[in-house]
Design a protein around this motif. Structure first.
Motif, mmCIF file in Angstrom:
data_model
loop_
_atom_site.group_PDB
_atom_site.id
_atom_site.type_symbol
_atom_site.label_atom_id
_atom_site.label_comp_id
_atom_site.label_asym_id
_atom_site.label_seq_id
_atom_site.Cartn_x
_atom_site.Cartn_y
_atom_site.Cartn_z
ATOM 1 N N UNK A 1 0.295 -1.440 0.257
ATOM 2 C CA UNK A 1 -0.105 -0.186 0.039
ATOM 3 C C UNK A 1 0.566 1.169 0.343
ATOM 4 N N UNK A 2 2.284 1.089 0.657
ATOM 5 C CA UNK A 2 2.911 2.445 0.878
ATOM 6 C C UNK A 2 3.387 3.162 -0.498
ATOM 7 N N UNK A 3 3.929 1.588 -0.699
ATOM 8 C CA UNK A 3 4.649 2.435 -2.516
ATOM 9 C C UNK A 3 3.679 2.977 -3.509
ATOM 10 N N UNK A 4 2.015 1.941 -3.522
ATOM 11 C CA UNK A 4 1.200 2.328 -3.833
ATOM 12 C C UNK A 4 1.005 4.053 -4.307
ATOM 13 N N UNK A 5 0.500 4.145 -2.616
ATOM 14 C CA UNK A 5 0.634 5.359 -2.573
ATOM 15 C C UNK A 5 1.373 6.812 -2.837
ATOM 16 N N UNK A 6 2.627 6.773 -2.608
ATOM 17 C CA UNK A 6 3.843 7.465 -3.065
ATOM 18 C C UNK A 6 4.093 7.742 -5.022
ATOM 19 N N UNK A 7 3.873 6.405 -5.134
ATOM 20 C CA UNK A 7 3.583 6.504 -6.713
ATOM 21 C C UNK A 7 2.574 6.586 -7.388
ATOM 22 N N UNK A 8 1.585 6.681 -6.626
ATOM 23 C CA UNK A 8 0.504 8.321 -6.763
ATOM 24 C C UNK A 8 0.883 9.469 -7.019
ATOM 25 N N UNK A 9 1.721 9.566 -5.743
ATOM 26 C CA UNK A 9 1.499 11.017 -5.991
ATOM 27 C C UNK A 9 3.152 11.780 -6.918
ATOM 28 N N UNK A 10 3.878 10.753 -7.237
ATOM 29 C CA UNK A 10 4.355 10.624 -8.309
ATOM 30 C C UNK A 10 4.262 11.277 -9.839
ATOM 31 N N UNK A 11 2.613 9.816 -9.802
ATOM 32 C CA UNK A 11 2.368 9.975 -11.229
ATOM 33 C C UNK A 11 1.599 11.552 -11.843
ATOM 34 N N UNK A 12 0.874 12.197 -10.162
ATOM 35 C CA UNK A 12 -0.292 13.376 -10.294
ATOM 36 C C UNK A 12 0.244 14.871 -10.142
ATOM 37 N N UNK A 13 1.412 15.084 -9.263
ATOM 38 C CA UNK A 13 1.901 16.261 -8.821
ATOM 39 C C UNK A 13 2.574 16.663 -9.805
ATOM 40 N N UNK A 14 2.563 18.196 -9.806
ATOM 41 C CA UNK A 14 3.083 18.713 -11.157
ATOM 42 C C UNK A 14 4.550 18.789 -10.713
ATOM 43 N N UNK A 15 4.674 18.616 -9.639
ATOM 44 C CA UNK A 15 5.637 19.784 -9.696
ATOM 45 C C UNK A 15 7.158 18.358 -9.525
ATOM 46 N N UNK A 16 6.417 17.114 -9.564
ATOM 47 C CA UNK A 16 7.483 15.797 -9.193
ATOM 48 C C UNK A 16 7.309 15.334 -11.193
ATOM 49 N N UNK A 17 6.332 15.060 -10.994
ATOM 50 C CA UNK A 17 6.144 14.358 -12.450
ATOM 51 C C UNK A 17 6.447 14.979 -13.662
ATOM 52 N N UNK A 18 7.146 16.584 -13.360
ATOM 53 C CA UNK A 18 8.005 17.084 -14.618
ATOM 54 C C UNK A 18 9.227 16.206 -14.906
ATOM 55 N N UNK A 19 9.677 16.041 -13.419
ATOM 56 C CA UNK A 19 11.290 14.827 -14.211
ATOM 57 C C UNK A 19 11.044 13.669 -14.414
ATOM 58 N N UNK A 20 9.693 13.146 -14.800
ATOM 59 C CA UNK A 20 9.687 12.209 -15.352
ATOM 60 C C UNK A 20 9.579 12.345 -17.135
ATOM 61 N N UNK A 21 9.131 13.475 -17.761
ATOM 62 C CA UNK A 21 9.124 13.594 -18.586
ATOM 63 C C UNK A 21 9.961 13.788 -19.471
ATOM 64 N N UNK A 22 11.013 14.541 -18.734
ATOM 65 C CA UNK A 22 12.776 14.763 -19.389
ATOM 66 C C UNK A 22 13.995 13.682 -18.559
ATOM 67 N N UNK A 23 13.416 12.632 -19.196
ATOM 68 C CA UNK A 23 14.299 11.762 -18.628
ATOM 69 C C UNK A 23 15.389 11.653 -19.996
ATOM 70 N N UNK A 24 16.479 11.835 -19.847
ATOM 71 C CA UNK A 24 17.645 11.468 -20.776
ATOM 72 C C UNK A 24 17.478 10.474 -21.267
ATOM 73 N N UNK A 25 17.308 10.423 -22.341
ATOM 74 C CA UNK A 25 17.731 8.774 -23.200
ATOM 75 C C UNK A 25 19.298 7.712 -22.626
ATOM 76 N N UNK A 26 20.153 8.900 -22.845
ATOM 77 C CA UNK A 26 21.753 8.464 -22.114
ATOM 78 C C UNK A 26 21.691 9.591 -21.860
ATOM 79 N N UNK A 27 22.786 8.939 -20.357
ATOM 80 C CA UNK A 27 22.819 9.365 -19.543
ATOM 81 C C UNK A 27 24.545 8.425 -18.959
#
Length: 450
Positions: free
Chosen positions: A204-230
């Motif tokens: 349950x705990x990982x599902x809750x924090x994952x929901x925050x990650x996918x819905x909060x704009x201030x966090x979600x932006x980092x999932x969009x701008x992920x470098x293909x090669x780092x």
């Protein structure tokens, strides 16, 4: 500098630290609930939870240590506003932590026969094994949670993981009530039921924090701008994570050894040791919050190359730690004879636990300072020398003292805790010297202090 130059940082420090403290304490309150609810069944059941967690604590220390590598890298990149790098650190950190969680689960299950080789009471071992199996499985969702948590903490957005921890752990307490005692038609599973509650709540705990990650704009932006090669991020995570895992392994190994040594003294000593450890762990989580704050804020200043400001901030965290740990030490001294009754109504166990808590009161400062110092060094991305310090302090010095005093000097449980006090105090002293050495003449080479 004047005192106000340090105290004015208290609000910023607490803004970051308090959610971490609350989240960590929420975890331990579940452990407290496990111990209190299981303790009502008897001292053998309470000792079984303690024994069942021996291998779990070691595996958990390794996994969490690896996840801690994410935070200083994110905080450094956050200071530079490098969104792409932050996203890449999270992506690769999450994959790495998930893999480690799976591996640790298999290792714990494979090492299960070790519990029968530790010369512990037979009834305690039989109760501990089913409990340990469920908690071992929970390491997978817990490591997924840790990856997300350390990423968010590195951004100084600590409230999200705190919220997830509180909700999930409240669910755990309710599940314990159902499975331990068999209420509302559920099977009465006693010690094993506590393990099942832990497993479900961590999912349950990982599902809750994952929901925050996918819905909060201030966090979600980092999932969009992920470098293909780092370049080099996974290597960097491993280079920071492996020695950090060793640091936690050495410290947890010392306290795990205390559990085993207390078991050699008998069931009453093992139960009393579990009570003292659980209460000490609650106060330690406050130190952990301040330690993570040190990692984040030092990482920020390192990214900006502002080392004078870094020193001032670390001193402010030390001052705050001093105030908090003195308060905890006083509480342990004044209420050492009353606190054990929260767990069990057994006079012998209570008296043994009270003696251990008196010693625990004295290492509150050492314990708090060493975890903050370790956090500051982690923020500087200095991890190998601190690992060596942990090894020497805990295993070369602390553990032998615990063994000799408890077995040959006949100090029993108090002897074990004197060894813990010695190891923690030495660790703080050496880490403080290391910090002063690094900051005396820092040099920047690829933005890393050596």
């Amino acid at each position: 500098m004047a005192l106000k130059d340090y105290t004015r940082e208290f609000s910023t420090n607490l803004k970051i630290a308090v959610p971490i403290m609350v989240g960590q304490i929420a975890h331990l309150l579940v452990a407290l609930a496990d111990n209190v609810m299981v303790g009502k069944l008897g001292k053998a059941q309470l000792a079984a939870v303690s024994l069942g967690n021996t291998l779990i604590f070691i595996a958990l220390s390794i996994g969490i240590g690896f996840s801690f590598a994410i935070t200083p890298l994110v905080s450094e990149a956050d200071a530079k506003k490098d969104i792409g790098r932050i996203g890449s650190i999270f992506k690769q950190g999450f994959i790495l932590c998930t893999i480690i969680g799976v591996l640790l689960t298999f290792v714990v299950l494979f090492c299960e026969p070790i519990l029968s080789m530790l010369d512990q009471p037979k009834e305690v071992v039989e109760l501990a094994i089913p409990y340990m199996r469920w908690v071992a499985l929970s390491l997978i969702p817990l490591m997924m949670f840790q990856a997300i948590k350390q990423f968010i903490d590195g951004l100084s957005k600590t409230v999200y993981s705190m919220t997830a921890s509180i909700i999930a752990n409240l669910i755990n307490v309710f599940l314990n009530f159902l499975f331990i005692y068999g209420e509302f038609g559920f099977p009465r599973l006693e010690v094993e039921g506590a393990g099942i509650g832990t497993f479900i709540s961590r999912i349950v705990m990982v599902l809750i924090v994952l929901a925050f990650l996918l819905t909060k704009k201030e966090l979600k932006q980092y999932l969009v701008f992920v470098k293909v090669k780092s370049t080099g991020i996974t290597t960097k995570l491993l280079n920071l994570g492996f020695p950090t895992a060793l640091q936690m392994f050495f410290e947890v190994g010392l306290f795990t050894a205390a559990i085993i040594l207390s078991g050699l003294l008998g069931t009453s000593s093992q139960a009393a040791n579990q009570i003292a450890l659980n209460l000490s762990a609650l106060t330690f989580m406050v130190g952990v919050g301040l330690g993570v704050t040190a990692t984040i804020r030092v990482g920020n200043q390192k990214g900006l190359n502002q080392f004078d400001e870094l020193k001032r901030i670390v001193k402010s965290i030390f001052l705050l730690t001093l105030i908090v740990e003195l308060f905890f030490a006083l509480c342990f001294i004044l209420f050492r004879n009353q606190l054990p009754y929260l767990y069990i109504d057994d006079w012998e166990v209570v008296q043994l636990a009270a003696g251990a808590l008196l010693i625990a009161a004295f290492f509150q400062l050492s314990d708090g300072f060493q975890v903050v110092m370790l956090g500051a060094l982690r923020g500087l991305q200095d991890v190998w020398i601190p690992s060596l310090i942990c090894f020497v302090s805990y295993w070369v010095i602390g553990l032998p003292i615990s063994y000799v005093l408890s077995k040959y000097i006949d100090l029993g449980l108090q002897g074990i805790w004197i060894g813990l006090l010695t190891g923690l105090t030495l660790s703080f002293g050496l880490m403080y010297y290391r910090y002063k050495y690094l900051l005396a003449s820092p040099r920047d080479e690829d933005n890393v202090i050596l």
